[in-house]
Design a protein around this motif. Structure first.
Motif, mmCIF file in Angstrom:
data_model
loop_
_atom_site.group_PDB
_atom_site.id
_atom_site.type_symbol
_atom_site.label_atom_id
_atom_site.label_comp_id
_atom_site.label_asym_id
_atom_site.label_seq_id
_atom_site.Cartn_x
_atom_site.Cartn_y
_atom_site.Cartn_z
ATOM 1 N N LEU A 20 0.823 -1.209 0.000
ATOM 2 C CA LEU A 20 0.000 0.000 0.000
ATOM 3 C C LEU A 20 0.853 1.254 0.000
ATOM 4 C CD1 LEU A 20 -2.807 1.251 0.135
ATOM 5 C CD2 LEU A 20 -2.719 1.046 2.621
ATOM 6 N N ASN A 21 1.914 1.237 0.806
ATOM 7 C CA ASN A 21 2.809 2.403 0.848
ATOM 8 C C ASN A 21 3.500 2.600 -0.494
ATOM 9 O OD1 ASN A 21 2.193 2.956 3.523
ATOM 10 N ND2 ASN A 21 3.809 1.626 4.328
ATOM 11 N N LEU A 22 3.906 1.468 -1.117
ATOM 12 C CA LEU A 22 4.539 1.572 -2.422
ATOM 13 C C LEU A 22 3.560 2.138 -3.456
ATOM 14 C CD1 LEU A 22 6.940 1.035 -4.274
ATOM 15 C CD2 LEU A 22 6.082 -1.304 -4.593
ATOM 16 N N GLU A 23 2.292 1.668 -3.406
ATOM 17 C CA GLU A 23 1.280 2.167 -4.332
ATOM 18 C C GLU A 23 1.002 3.650 -4.105
ATOM 19 O OE1 GLU A 23 -1.232 1.921 -7.526
ATOM 20 O OE2 GLU A 23 0.173 0.420 -6.752
ATOM 21 N N LYS A 24 0.981 4.034 -2.792
ATOM 22 C CA LYS A 24 0.785 5.451 -2.485
ATOM 23 C C LYS A 24 1.921 6.291 -3.061
ATOM 24 C CE LYS A 24 -1.989 5.039 1.745
ATOM 25 N NZ LYS A 24 -2.023 5.288 3.206
ATOM 26 N N SER A 25 3.140 5.773 -2.959
ATOM 27 C CA SER A 25 4.292 6.500 -3.488
ATOM 28 C C SER A 25 4.175 6.640 -5.010
ATOM 29 C CB SER A 25 5.591 5.779 -3.126
ATOM 30 O OG SER A 25 5.745 5.694 -1.724
ATOM 31 N N LYS A 26 3.770 5.512 -5.653
ATOM 32 C CA LYS A 26 3.607 5.570 -7.105
ATOM 33 C C LYS A 26 2.528 6.565 -7.503
ATOM 34 C CE LYS A 26 5.111 0.837 -8.157
ATOM 35 N NZ LYS A 26 4.686 -0.461 -8.712
ATOM 36 N N ARG A 27 1.418 6.549 -6.754
ATOM 37 C CA ARG A 27 0.329 7.480 -7.078
ATOM 38 C C ARG A 27 0.750 8.918 -6.847
ATOM 39 N NH1 ARG A 27 -5.554 4.953 -5.357
ATOM 40 N NH2 ARG A 27 -5.367 3.000 -6.526
ATOM 41 N N ALA A 28 1.513 9.149 -5.786
ATOM 42 C CA ALA A 28 1.989 10.512 -5.521
ATOM 43 C C ALA A 28 2.913 10.969 -6.640
ATOM 44 C CB ALA A 28 2.711 10.559 -4.169
ATOM 45 N N ALA A 29 3.813 10.035 -7.095
ATOM 46 C CA ALA A 29 4.710 10.381 -8.199
ATOM 47 C C ALA A 29 3.908 10.630 -9.475
ATOM 48 C CB ALA A 29 5.726 9.258 -8.417
ATOM 49 N N ALA A 30 2.888 9.772 -9.710
ATOM 50 C CA ALA A 30 2.051 9.961 -10.900
ATOM 51 C C ALA A 30 1.283 11.278 -10.837
ATOM 52 C CB ALA A 30 1.073 8.794 -11.042
ATOM 53 N N VAL B 54 1.475 14.151 -13.460
ATOM 54 C CA VAL B 54 0.267 14.667 -14.114
ATOM 55 C C VAL B 54 0.174 16.175 -13.936
ATOM 56 C CG1 VAL B 54 -2.248 14.684 -14.017
ATOM 57 C CG2 VAL B 54 -1.026 12.512 -14.000
ATOM 58 N N THR B 55 0.498 16.624 -12.723
ATOM 59 C CA THR B 55 0.478 18.070 -12.474
ATOM 60 C C THR B 55 1.450 18.789 -13.392
ATOM 61 O OG1 THR B 55 -0.127 17.678 -10.164
ATOM 62 C CG2 THR B 55 0.764 19.851 -10.729
ATOM 63 N N GLY B 56 2.648 18.188 -13.548
ATOM 64 C CA GLY B 56 3.625 18.779 -14.453
ATOM 65 C C GLY B 56 3.142 18.800 -15.892
ATOM 66 N N LEU B 57 2.520 17.675 -16.312
ATOM 67 C CA LEU B 57 1.999 17.613 -17.675
ATOM 68 C C LEU B 57 0.867 18.614 -17.889
ATOM 69 C CD1 LEU B 57 1.947 13.747 -18.250
ATOM 70 C CD2 LEU B 57 3.525 15.405 -19.249
ATOM 71 N N MET B 58 0.014 18.753 -16.870
ATOM 72 C CA MET B 58 -1.069 19.723 -16.990
ATOM 73 C C MET B 58 -0.515 21.142 -17.079
ATOM 74 S SD MET B 58 -3.954 18.189 -14.383
ATOM 75 C CE MET B 58 -5.064 19.548 -14.729
ATOM 76 N N THR B 59 0.554 21.384 -16.303
ATOM 77 C CA THR B 59 1.187 22.706 -16.367
ATOM 78 C C THR B 59 1.744 22.955 -17.768
ATOM 79 O OG1 THR B 59 1.756 22.558 -14.028
ATOM 80 C CG2 THR B 59 2.949 24.177 -15.360
#
Length: 471
Positions: free
Chosen positions: A111-121, A125-130
């Motif tokens: 779960l922590n690994l998935e949270k890290s991946k989601r945070a990185a994603a 995504v924020t960067g791509l939206m910018t």
């Protein structure tokens, strides 16, 4: 002596009973028989193998039967058995608890690994939206700039057209108001009773100017271009030519008259007048083809502007005269009304081959009659494709006036034209395609079939126009 399975006490009692019964013969005989049976039974019991000792099963029977007595049980054994079972259950619980702890830790790690991946994603995504926002902003700015540039170009072209109109107007005014001719100023002369003759000066196209008489003694006075006068004690006054009034020419009606006035003028935009209209019309004049003086009413050489347009656009005209454009059906109608015009069509295929078609007695009818086409005698090398369109009404994507029953040819071929009962043999306003060799701006079937044309131009000129030689 006992029976098999009987105790010694039971056997002795039975033996005593048998001994005490001699007085009854029948009973005695019975007892003897029973005794004999008992002996036989005893012998059988003694000769049969010994039965194995009975062992209680680990799990006691719930109900004893005739062969299996109820096994004795003790509280201690029961407690030990239950304790053993409880210990086993406890061990199983501990093992399951340990496994659950391990599974929990594994799930938490995942779960922590998935949270890290989601945070990185999410960060990505924020960067791509910018970036997308920045690109959209840049695109909007570019579109705005392009729109502004296009508007500036359009405005510049409009200003150039207005400037050209003013230049042509000034040329017309200059031709109508050339400077008046004057006589040469006469010099003062002295002399006796002499007379100076009248001088004259003439303005081209104007009236004759006259100089006044000079008198004097032995003097000379030149007046205008007149002769010398002599006289006594007189002076010759100045002679001046009279002012001549030239008639202002009418504004040129078409490119033919402009070319006739000055055959050296190049092809380009000129200000013309259409009969029945007060405003000047910016028109492209072809001053080189077949002697020049042609009013160009159609040109296709690019994908823009689109010729898939409604009726009013074809009526009034659209596009840029220096590029692809349609002059306007109403203007063509007014210019050709009651006149004998010649139509010339220049065309080029996708391989660069050029051909032409010329038609005498060209004109179109009024809007009331849907700008019906009329063409006469054909000449040229492209083929007589337009003759099948003679007498046909004009159609656009919002007015279907063709003779083709199944469909609207203007919609099918995406361009306004005089479509006949099978749509066309000639169609210069069809859909423009940049793909070769499928054609571009339209078709002239006798020329190259459905391979299509790269460019075309339609132009008109008075049939009785005799092009002057330039120079």
């Amino acid at each position: 002596m006992s029976y098999c399975g009987q105790s010694d006490v039971e056997a002795a009692s039975r033996h005593q009973h048998l001994v005490l019964s001699p007085a009854r013969p029948e009973a005695f005989r019975m007892d003897c028989k029973m005794l004999l049976a008992a002996v036989l039974l005893a012998v059988a019991c003694l000769t049969s193998p010994a039965q194995a000792a009975f062992t209680c099963p680990k799990t006691a029977y719930a109900v004893e039967n005739q062969n299996t007595p109820k096994c004795p049980t003790t509280l201690a054994n029961d407690i030990k058995t239950q304790q053993t079972a409880a210990d086993k259950v406890k061990a199983d619980v501990a093992k399951a608890k340990s496994q659950m702890t391990a599974d929990k830790q594994s799930l938490e790690s995942s779960l922590n690994l998935e949270k890290s991946k989601r945070a990185a994603a999410a960060t990505k995504v924020t960067g791509l939206m910018t970036k997308a926002t920045a690109l959209q902003t840049a695109a909007t700015a570019a579109t705005t700039a392009a729109t502004g540039t296009q508007a500036a170009i359009t405005n510049l072209k409009r200003q150039m057209q207005l400037l050209k109109q003013k230049v042509n107007s000034l040329e017309a005014k200059a031709n109508a108001a050339k400077p008046a001719g004057t006589g040469t100023t006469g010099t003062t002369g002295t002399g006796t009773t002499g007379t100076g003759t009248t001088g004259t000066g003439t303005k081209p196209g104007g009236t004759t100017g006259t100089g006044s008489t000079g008198t004097g003694t032995t003097g000379t006075g030149t007046t205008g271009t007149g002769t010398t006068g002599t006289g006594t004690t007189g002076t010759g006054t100045t002679g001046t030519g009279g002012t001549g009034g030239a008639t202002k020419p009418t504004h040129p009606q078409d490119c033919g008259l402009i070319h006739k006035q000055n055959p050296s003028k190049p092809s380009g935009l000129y200000s013309t007048k259409v009969p029945g209209e007060t405003n000047f019309v910016i028109t492209y004049c072809d001053m080189t083809t077949d002697g020049g003086g042609w009013t160009v009413i159609q040109r296709r050489k690019a994908a823009t502007p689109s010729f898939d347009r409604p009726w009013n656009d074809y009526k009034n005209g659209f596009g840029q005269p220096m590029d692809s454009f349609w002059w306007g059906l109403e203007k063509v109608y007014k210019v050709t009304k009651g006149e004998n015009f010649r139509l010339r069509i220049e065309m080029e295929d996708t391989q660069g081959l050029k051909k032409s078609a010329v038609y005498d007695n060209f004109r179109i009818d009024s809007e009331l009659n849907k700008y019906k086409l009329t063409v006469g005698k054909y000449s040229g090398n492209a083929g007589n494709a337009l003759m099948t369109h003679n007498g046909i009404k004009f159609s656009s994507n919002d007015q279907d006036n063709d003779d083709y029953i199944p469909d609207s040819c203007a919609k099918a071929y995406r361009g306004g034209w005089w479509y006949n009962d099978h749509c066309f043999d000639a169609n210069l306003n069809g859909y423009y395609s940049d793909k070769n060799p499928t054609g571009s701006s339209g078709f002239w079937l006798p020329f190259n079939g459905y391979k299509g044309l790269k460019a075309s131009a339609m132009m008109i000129r008075h049939m009785d126009y005799n092009p002057p030689k330039s120079g």
